[in-house]
Design a protein around this motif. Structure first.
Motif, PDB file in Angstrom:
ATOM      1  N   ASP A 247      -2.409 -62.442 -28.899  1.00 18.61           N
ATOM      2  CA  ASP A 247      -2.676 -63.337 -30.022  1.00 18.61           C
ATOM      3  C   ASP A 247      -3.443 -64.585 -29.545  1.00 18.61           C
ATOM      4  O   ASP A 247      -4.442 -64.982 -30.142  1.00 18.61           O
ATOM      5  CB  ASP A 247      -1.328 -63.739 -30.648  1.00 18.61           C
ATOM      6  CG  ASP A 247      -1.517 -64.631 -31.850  1.00 18.61           C
ATOM      7  OD1 ASP A 247      -2.417 -64.328 -32.653  1.00 18.61           O
ATOM      8  OD2 ASP A 247      -0.782 -65.640 -31.961  1.00 18.61           O
ATOM      9  N   ILE A 248      -2.995 -65.154 -28.426  1.00 18.82           N
ATOM     10  CA  ILE A 248      -3.660 -66.352 -27.891  1.00 18.82           C
ATOM     11  C   ILE A 248      -5.068 -66.002 -27.408  1.00 18.82           C
ATOM     12  O   ILE A 248      -6.035 -66.718 -27.690  1.00 18.82           O
ATOM     13  CB  ILE A 248      -2.833 -66.965 -26.731  1.00 18.82           C
ATOM     14  CG1 ILE A 248      -1.514 -67.514 -27.256  1.00 18.82           C
ATOM     15  CG2 ILE A 248      -3.614 -68.083 -26.029  1.00 18.82           C
ATOM     16  CD1 ILE A 248      -0.527 -67.886 -26.164  1.00 18.82           C
TER      17      ILE A 248
ATOM     18  N   ALA B 145      -7.099 -63.947 -28.380  1.00 13.94           N
ATOM     19  CA  ALA B 145      -8.061 -63.642 -29.441  1.00 13.94           C
ATOM     20  C   ALA B 145      -8.673 -64.901 -30.054  1.00 13.94           C
ATOM     21  O   ALA B 145      -9.642 -64.823 -30.807  1.00 13.94           O
ATOM     22  CB  ALA B 145      -7.369 -62.821 -30.522  1.00 13.94           C
ATOM     23  N   SER B 146      -8.115 -66.058 -29.750  1.00 13.85           N
ATOM     24  CA  SER B 146      -8.586 -67.275 -30.409  1.00 13.85           C
ATOM     25  C   SER B 146      -8.889 -68.387 -29.396  1.00 13.85           C
ATOM     26  O   SER B 146      -8.007 -68.783 -28.627  1.00 13.85           O
ATOM     27  CB  SER B 146      -7.504 -67.753 -31.391  1.00 13.85           C
ATOM     28  OG  SER B 146      -7.667 -69.112 -31.683  1.00 13.85           O
ATOM     29  N   LYS B 147     -10.117 -68.866 -29.433  1.00 10.61           N
ATOM     30  CA  LYS B 147     -10.512 -69.951 -28.520  1.00 10.61           C
ATOM     31  C   LYS B 147      -9.695 -71.212 -28.786  1.00 10.61           C
ATOM     32  O   LYS B 147      -9.335 -71.947 -27.870  1.00 10.61           O
ATOM     33  CB  LYS B 147     -12.002 -70.266 -28.686  1.00 10.61           C
ATOM     34  CG  LYS B 147     -12.895 -69.358 -27.888  1.00 10.61           C
ATOM     35  CD  LYS B 147     -14.333 -69.823 -27.967  1.00 10.61           C
ATOM     36  CE  LYS B 147     -15.215 -68.874 -27.169  1.00 10.61           C
ATOM     37  NZ  LYS B 147     -16.639 -69.213 -27.270  1.00 10.61           N
ATOM     38  N   GLU B 148      -9.425 -71.457 -30.079  1.00 10.37           N
ATOM     39  CA  GLU B 148      -8.662 -72.652 -30.446  1.00 10.37           C
ATOM     40  C   GLU B 148      -7.252 -72.597 -29.858  1.00 10.37           C
ATOM     41  O   GLU B 148      -6.729 -73.591 -29.359  1.00 10.37           O
ATOM     42  CB  GLU B 148      -8.569 -72.797 -31.976  1.00 10.37           C
ATOM     43  CG  GLU B 148      -9.850 -73.223 -32.660  1.00 10.37           C
ATOM     44  CD  GLU B 148     -10.846 -72.088 -32.774  1.00 10.37           C
ATOM     45  OE1 GLU B 148     -10.418 -70.912 -32.790  1.00 10.37           O
ATOM     46  OE2 GLU B 148     -12.068 -72.361 -32.801  1.00 10.37           O
ATOM     47  N   LYS B 149      -6.659 -71.409 -29.934  1.00 15.58           N
ATOM     48  CA  LYS B 149      -5.283 -71.279 -29.425  1.00 15.58           C
ATOM     49  C   LYS B 149      -5.253 -71.450 -27.902  1.00 15.58           C
ATOM     50  O   LYS B 149      -4.301 -72.035 -27.362  1.00 15.58           O
ATOM     51  CB  LYS B 149      -4.703 -69.918 -29.825  1.00 15.58           C
ATOM     52  CG  LYS B 149      -4.285 -69.880 -31.279  1.00 15.58           C
ATOM     53  CD  LYS B 149      -3.650 -68.570 -31.657  1.00 15.58           C
ATOM     54  CE  LYS B 149      -3.242 -68.613 -33.129  1.00 15.58           C
ATOM     55  NZ  LYS B 149      -2.823 -67.307 -33.632  1.00 15.58           N
TER      56      LYS B 149
END
Lengths: 386, 318
Positions: free
Chosen positions: B98-99, B101-105
């Motif tokens: 999950d992390i 997959a997202s640059k923001e996370k």
């Protein structure tokens, strides 16, 4: 050139060149080295090919003609072989393992301890602690050198003849040489014909001059010591334009000039031979440090090194122990054989005096800096972190 | 009246817990009055450690697959990595994907880990130095802006970014972690012109420029304090031009203000490979370099005399 005056003149020329090249900095040093290396490699390749294409008879004729003209020796080629045989030389057909191990191995160590300093220097290159970079650079260079060495031996065997070459080397070693020059292969190659001679002279010059700067690179040690406040501050000064440690360089340039004088006029080699033992001590200490590392410096060992073990024994300890044992044995062989000059009291005294002077200088500076409020024993001591 | 002030300056700790602890202890160990940590306090990488169905923990570190069977083993590994400047994060396979997959996370997690470590550092420093000494820090170009607020509540660890600070009753220090542009497009870098403006406006606040200390993360250009491995673009990737090829990467703006104002000394970092001291006019500039990945604290100790200025200096590697 082999007279003391001649040697001193050559020393001055080398000294001027080395001092100049070090003074202008690593950028130009690197460029000169690279150009010199490429030109010398091309010349070496041409020379090797021409040697393989030349029959031994051509060399025999040229050599005999030269020796008669230069030293008045007739039929020098066959005379060299005959004379060496009369004085006890024979080209063995079988390997004498006992003599090889007890004689040749320590001798090779004696010859290589200086040259192998190149490897510790290589350790200063950025990124070399990564195994991949080492495989890409150091090992190919070593393999290339080995290949060149084998080719030089084969070419020498082909064009000069192994029996003659070894006979000539034997005569030179026992002081009965027919000429006053050390019989290295390229010297003989250059006698094959004038063009080969010229080519080899050019090649050898491009090989030696860019490399010879190593002689004053020890100034780095003085620079580091000045940085650590164990030597006066001016020795650690670095030129802002060329990035050269001019204080350390000046100090070593003066020392090397004085040493050159003593070398040329006062049998300085007697004092210097013991210095090889100093190199051996350095290697032995490094091996011993590797041996004790996993126990004394657990935090250093706990990285990548920890992966490699032979059963329960850390590989670094095993290699360190083997290395230290080999170094100890080599040192012993050197001491019991007078030909190395290691057991010459004159040389030993000289080196012990030098070491003593260094120790005194260290403690003098330690005291001096302590008065200034600096504790140099803490320079590399680990700061507590708990 | 005490005439001598002893400064202990280190830089580029990059999240190394061991180096921070050494810095905190250095005051007593070296009898230093003032402790200064130059820019780049935070680490550059984090290591996820994944919980397995059988209760073990697993990760791949430096091309090596590691499995931890007990809490002790795992804690030891986390400590080792923290000492080298890495952050570790215990997670599950689901959370990790999950992390990832997202640059923001990823960015949020990074900031969270950096702030957690800095808080831990501050707590350690307050515990050891309360009522004794202070540590002056200044975030560098690699440090995210989010970390600045962490220092606000501490009176032991002082953030001096963009400030002129009296480090004792005699010496002033002006600090910034901003640098000239780097190939990595970091958080606190700007063009030489803008950096020059920033420096000039800071220096204008100084009372006596001849006795001030410039604590600027970027070293002066072509000073020997800024020789870094030369980089070239190979197939779209930044690579070293040659193992032994170096180039100056320092700031022309920093050099310009040093030449113009001739402060007492310059404290710099940014280039880890260097350990150097140089003179620019009458100004003595230092860069002790950094070996944070080995847990070794490189630093320079400087004795300042109210009459003579710099009385002594000593690089250490401890």
């Amino acid at each position: 050139l082999i007279s003391p005056d001649g040697l001193f003149v050559v020393s001055i020329i080398v000294w001027l060149w080395v001092t100049f090249m070090i003074a202008v900095g690593a950028y130009w040093y690197r460029k000169v080295q690279r150009i010199g290396y490429y030109i010398a490699s091309i010349v070496m390749a041409i020379s090797l090919i021409s040697m393989f294409l030349t029959p031994t008879e051509t060399f025999i004729t040229s050599y005999n003609r030269f020796m008669e003209w230069a030293f008045g020796v007739e039929n020098a080629y066959s005379y060299t072989i005959t004379k060496a045989a009369e004085l006890g030389f024979s080209l063995g057909k079988e390997i004498n393992w006992d003599a090889t191990i007890r004689g040749l191995v320590p001798y090779m160590m004696f010859m290589f301890t200086y040259v192998v300093w190149g490897n510790p220097m290589y350790g200063e290159i950025t990124g070399v602690n990564e195994v991949k970079i080492t495989w890409k650079t150091l090992w190919p260079a070593d393999l290339y050198n080995m290949f060149l060495g084998v080719m030089i031996i084969l070419a020498t065997q082909h064009v000069i003849g192994w029996e003659f070459y070894m006979s000539s080397a034997y005569l030179w070693c026992i002081g009965e040489g027919l000429h006053p020059y050390y019989p290295y292969p390229q010297l003989y190659w250059s006698l094959v014909n004038p063009v080969a001679g010229l080519l080899i002279a050019i090649g050898m010059n491009f090989w030696i001059w860019p490399w010879i700067m190593n002689f004053i690179c020890t100034s780095r040690v003085a620079l580091a010591m000045a940085f650590d406040r164990v030597l006066p501050e001016f020795i650690g000064r670095v030129d802002s334009r060329f990035r050269t440690p001019y204080g350390a360089l000046t100090m070593f340039a003066i020392f090397s000039l004085i040493l050159s004088y003593f070398y040329c006029y006062h049998e300085f080699w007697r004092y210097f031979l013991f210095a090889s033992f100093g190199s051996l001590i350095a290697y032995g200490t490094t091996c011993f440090a590797g041996f004790v590392l996993p126990w004394l410096r657990k935090e250093w060992y706990s990285g990548m090194l920890e992966r490699y073990k032979v059963g329960p024994i850390p590989l670094v300890s095993l290699l360190g122990a083997c290395g230290a044992a080999f170094i100890t044995w080599t040192g012993y062989r050197w001491f019991i054989d007078a030909r190395y000059g290691i057991n010459d009291p004159v040389g030993a005294t000289f080196v012990i005096v030098i070491y003593g002077a260094c120790i005194i200088s260290y403690f003098a500076f330690k005291l001096y800096r302590k008065r200034q409020g600096i504790d140099i024993t803490k320079t590399f001591k680990e700061i507590p972190y708990e | 009246v005490k005439c001598l002030t002893r400064i202990f300056f280190c830089t580029d700790l990059h999240g190394s817990e061991k180096c921070w602890r050494k810095l905190v202890n250095a005051g007593e160990y070296f009898n230093a009055d003032i402790l200064i940590a130059g820019g780049d306090l935070t680490g550059k990488a984090f290591q996820p450690i994944i919980r397995q169905p059988d209760g073990t923990w697993e990760c791949t570190f430096e091309d090596r697959k590691l499995i931890f069977h007990s809490e002790d083993e795992l804690t030891h590994f986390e400590k080792e990595l923290a000492f080298k400047g890495f952050y570790t994060y215990r997670t599950t396979p689901e959370e990790l994907s999950d992390i990832a997959a997202s640059k923001e996370k990823i960015e949020d997690l990074f900031i969270q880990l950096q702030i957690e470590r800095l808080k831990k550092w501050i707590s350690f420093a307050e515990q050891k130095l309360k009522g004794k000494k202070k540590i002056f820090v200044c975030p560098g170009n690699d440090d995210r802006f989010d970390i600045d607020s962490v220092f606000k509540e501490s009176d032991i660890v002082i953030n001096c970014e963009g400030k002129v600070i009296n480090i004792d009753d005699h010496w002033e220090m002006v600090s910034t972690g901003w640098t000239n542009p780097t190939p990595w497009k970091t958080y606190r870098e700007e063009s030489e012109d803008r950096l020059l403006q920033r420096l000039e406006s800071l220096i204008n606040k100084v009372e006596n420029v001849s006795t001030v200390i410039f604590n600027f993360h970027a070293p002066p250009y072509a000073s020997g304090l800024d020789d870094a491995p030369k980089l070239v673009m190979k197939n779209g990737v930044l690579s070293m031009a040659g193992a032994d090829t170096v180039a100056p990467v320092g700031s022309k703006a920093v050099r310009q203000v040093i030449e113009k104002y001739q402060p007492l000394m310059g404290l710099h970092g940014h280039v880890h490979e260097v350990k150097a001291r140089t003179l620019i006019g009458r100004t003595v500039c230092f860069n002790p370099g950094s070996a944070y990945t080995e847990g070794t604290l490189n630093a320079v100790i400087i004795d300042l005399d109210k009459k003579k200025g710099i009385k002594n200096w000593h690089f250490i590697s401890g």
